[in-house]
Scaffold this motif. Sequence first.
Motif, mmCIF file in Angstrom:
data_model
loop_
_atom_site.group_PDB
_atom_site.id
_atom_site.type_symbol
_atom_site.label_atom_id
_atom_site.label_comp_id
_atom_site.label_asym_id
_atom_site.label_seq_id
_atom_site.Cartn_x
_atom_site.Cartn_y
_atom_site.Cartn_z
ATOM 1 N N TYR A 74 0.845 -1.192 0.000
ATOM 2 C CA TYR A 74 0.000 0.000 0.000
ATOM 3 C C TYR A 74 0.882 1.243 0.000
ATOM 4 C CZ TYR A 74 -3.747 3.178 1.335
ATOM 5 O OH TYR A 74 -4.650 4.202 1.367
ATOM 6 N N LEU A 75 0.583 2.200 -0.873
ATOM 7 C CA LEU A 75 1.373 3.421 -0.982
ATOM 8 C C LEU A 75 0.832 4.457 -0.004
ATOM 9 C CD1 LEU A 75 3.682 4.754 -2.607
ATOM 10 C CD2 LEU A 75 1.921 5.708 -4.068
ATOM 11 N N VAL A 76 1.666 4.849 0.959
ATOM 12 C CA VAL A 76 1.262 5.833 1.961
ATOM 13 C C VAL A 76 1.508 7.241 1.441
ATOM 14 C CG1 VAL A 76 1.636 6.661 4.308
ATOM 15 C CG2 VAL A 76 1.773 4.219 3.818
ATOM 16 N N LYS A 77 2.710 7.480 0.886
ATOM 17 C CA LYS A 77 3.067 8.806 0.389
ATOM 18 C C LYS A 77 3.891 8.652 -0.880
ATOM 19 C CE LYS A 77 6.379 11.455 2.037
ATOM 20 N NZ LYS A 77 7.233 12.198 2.941
ATOM 21 N N LYS A 78 3.548 9.417 -1.914
ATOM 22 C CA LYS A 78 4.276 9.349 -3.177
ATOM 23 C C LYS A 78 5.676 9.938 -3.030
ATOM 24 C CE LYS A 78 0.712 9.249 -6.661
ATOM 25 N NZ LYS A 78 0.209 9.842 -7.874
ATOM 26 N N ALA A 79 6.551 9.536 -3.930
ATOM 27 C CA ALA A 79 7.916 10.048 -3.930
ATOM 28 C C ALA A 79 7.936 11.480 -4.442
ATOM 29 C CB ALA A 79 8.797 9.173 -4.807
ATOM 30 N N SER A 80 8.862 12.253 -3.911
ATOM 31 C CA SER A 80 9.078 13.613 -4.400
ATOM 32 C C SER A 80 10.568 13.773 -4.672
ATOM 33 C CB SER A 80 8.592 14.632 -3.370
ATOM 34 O OG SER A 80 9.348 14.531 -2.190
ATOM 35 N N LYS A 81 10.973 14.965 -5.051
ATOM 36 C CA LYS A 81 12.389 15.188 -5.347
ATOM 37 C C LYS A 81 13.255 14.995 -4.110
ATOM 38 C CE LYS A 81 11.784 18.348 -9.194
ATOM 39 N NZ LYS A 81 12.011 19.692 -9.709
ATOM 40 N N SER A 82 12.727 15.361 -2.951
ATOM 41 C CA SER A 82 13.533 15.310 -1.735
ATOM 42 C C SER A 82 13.369 14.030 -0.920
ATOM 43 C CB SER A 82 13.195 16.507 -0.844
ATOM 44 O OG SER A 82 11.829 16.462 -0.493
ATOM 45 N N SER A 83 12.296 13.264 -1.173
ATOM 46 C CA SER A 83 12.087 12.061 -0.363
ATOM 47 C C SER A 83 11.600 10.900 -1.217
ATOM 48 C CB SER A 83 11.065 12.343 0.740
ATOM 49 O OG SER A 83 9.810 12.621 0.180
ATOM 50 N N ALA A 84 11.861 9.708 -0.734
ATOM 51 C CA ALA A 84 11.436 8.498 -1.428
ATOM 52 C C ALA A 84 9.984 8.186 -1.083
ATOM 53 C CB ALA A 84 12.329 7.333 -1.019
ATOM 54 N N ALA A 85 9.395 7.286 -1.839
ATOM 55 C CA ALA A 85 8.016 6.874 -1.583
ATOM 56 C C ALA A 85 7.946 6.095 -0.273
ATOM 57 C CB ALA A 85 7.505 6.016 -2.722
ATOM 58 N N VAL A 86 6.878 6.309 0.472
ATOM 59 C CA VAL A 86 6.657 5.580 1.720
ATOM 60 C C VAL A 86 5.551 4.574 1.463
ATOM 61 C CG1 VAL A 86 5.953 5.765 4.126
ATOM 62 C CG2 VAL A 86 7.329 7.572 3.099
ATOM 63 N N TYR A 87 5.845 3.302 1.719
ATOM 64 C CA TYR A 87 4.841 2.268 1.531
ATOM 65 C C TYR A 87 4.858 1.332 2.723
ATOM 66 C CZ TYR A 87 8.865 -0.399 -0.165
ATOM 67 O OH TYR A 87 10.079 -1.007 -0.285
ATOM 68 N N SER A 88 3.764 0.591 2.878
ATOM 69 C CA SER A 88 3.629 -0.273 4.035
ATOM 70 C C SER A 88 2.687 -1.422 3.718
ATOM 71 C CB SER A 88 3.076 0.523 5.217
ATOM 72 O OG SER A 88 2.840 -0.318 6.318
ATOM 73 N N LYS A 89 2.806 -2.484 4.466
ATOM 74 C CA LYS A 89 1.849 -3.577 4.391
ATOM 75 C C LYS A 89 0.601 -3.175 5.171
ATOM 76 C CE LYS A 89 4.096 -6.725 2.086
ATOM 77 N NZ LYS A 89 3.585 -7.334 0.874
ATOM 78 N N LEU A 90 -0.499 -3.857 4.909
ATOM 79 C CA LEU A 90 -1.753 -3.559 5.584
ATOM 80 C C LEU A 90 -2.084 -4.642 6.597
ATOM 81 C CD1 LEU A 90 -4.030 -2.413 2.636
ATOM 82 C CD2 LEU A 90 -2.838 -0.993 4.268
ATOM 83 N N GLY A 91 -2.806 -4.250 7.626
ATOM 84 C CA GLY A 91 -3.285 -5.187 8.624
ATOM 85 C C GLY A 91 -4.755 -4.929 8.894
ATOM 86 N N ARG A 92 -5.355 -5.766 9.716
ATOM 87 C CA ARG A 92 -6.754 -5.581 10.103
ATOM 88 C C ARG A 92 -6.840 -5.531 11.615
ATOM 89 N NH1 ARG A 92 -11.257 -7.679 6.163
ATOM 90 N NH2 ARG A 92 -10.301 -6.853 4.310
ATOM 91 N N VAL A 93 -7.647 -4.596 12.107
ATOM 92 C CA VAL A 93 -7.813 -4.405 13.542
ATOM 93 C C VAL A 93 -9.285 -4.120 13.801
ATOM 94 C CG1 VAL A 93 -7.142 -2.982 15.512
ATOM 95 C CG2 VAL A 93 -5.503 -3.421 13.713
ATOM 96 N N THR A 94 -9.775 -4.532 14.956
ATOM 97 C CA THR A 94 -11.127 -4.138 15.345
ATOM 98 C C THR A 94 -11.017 -2.864 16.174
ATOM 99 O OG1 THR A 94 -10.992 -5.598 17.258
ATOM 100 C CG2 THR A 94 -12.091 -6.455 15.322
ATOM 101 N N ASN A 95 -11.813 -1.859 15.813
ATOM 102 C CA ASN A 95 -11.758 -0.594 16.541
ATOM 103 C C ASN A 95 -12.679 -0.638 17.760
ATOM 104 O OD1 ASN A 95 -14.244 -0.377 15.358
ATOM 105 N ND2 ASN A 95 -13.791 1.443 14.162
ATOM 106 N N LYS A 96 -12.849 0.472 18.421
ATOM 107 C CA LYS A 96 -13.640 0.531 19.655
ATOM 108 C C LYS A 96 -15.108 0.195 19.432
ATOM 109 C CE LYS A 96 -10.573 3.950 21.609
ATOM 110 N NZ LYS A 96 -10.392 5.327 22.024
#
Length: 108
Positions: free
Chosen positions: A70-92
């Motif tokens: 999953y792409l969290v934040k796109k890459a820009s000139k100054s920083s690389a792309a931030v990506y992460s795996k997804l999980g499932r959680v039950t909320n309140k």
Amino acid sequence: MKFKKNDEVIVIAGKDKGTVGRIEKILVKENKVIIKDVNMVTKHNKPSQQNQEGNLTSVEAPIHVSNVAYLVKKASKSSAAVYSKLGRVTNKDGKKVRLVKKTKKEIQ
């Protein structure tokens, strides 16, 4: 399946590593996704009565879910792309929600 249609993802393994795209279709039984303009393959079409000449067309081939993040934040000139795996959680409220593991934020 933790991904949904129209999620923006990045390919983390394979020939298209580092490519960003949106999920067009999810193949749940095969555990694969089809991403727009990623993993393009050439399809050979035979001549038929409607199509007198055979031709070549490019189509998207499925990619296994383990090769996509999953792409969290796109890459820009100054920083690389931030990506992460997804999980499932039950909320309140007792509802299951998707969670970005790296940032601990919920996704709709």
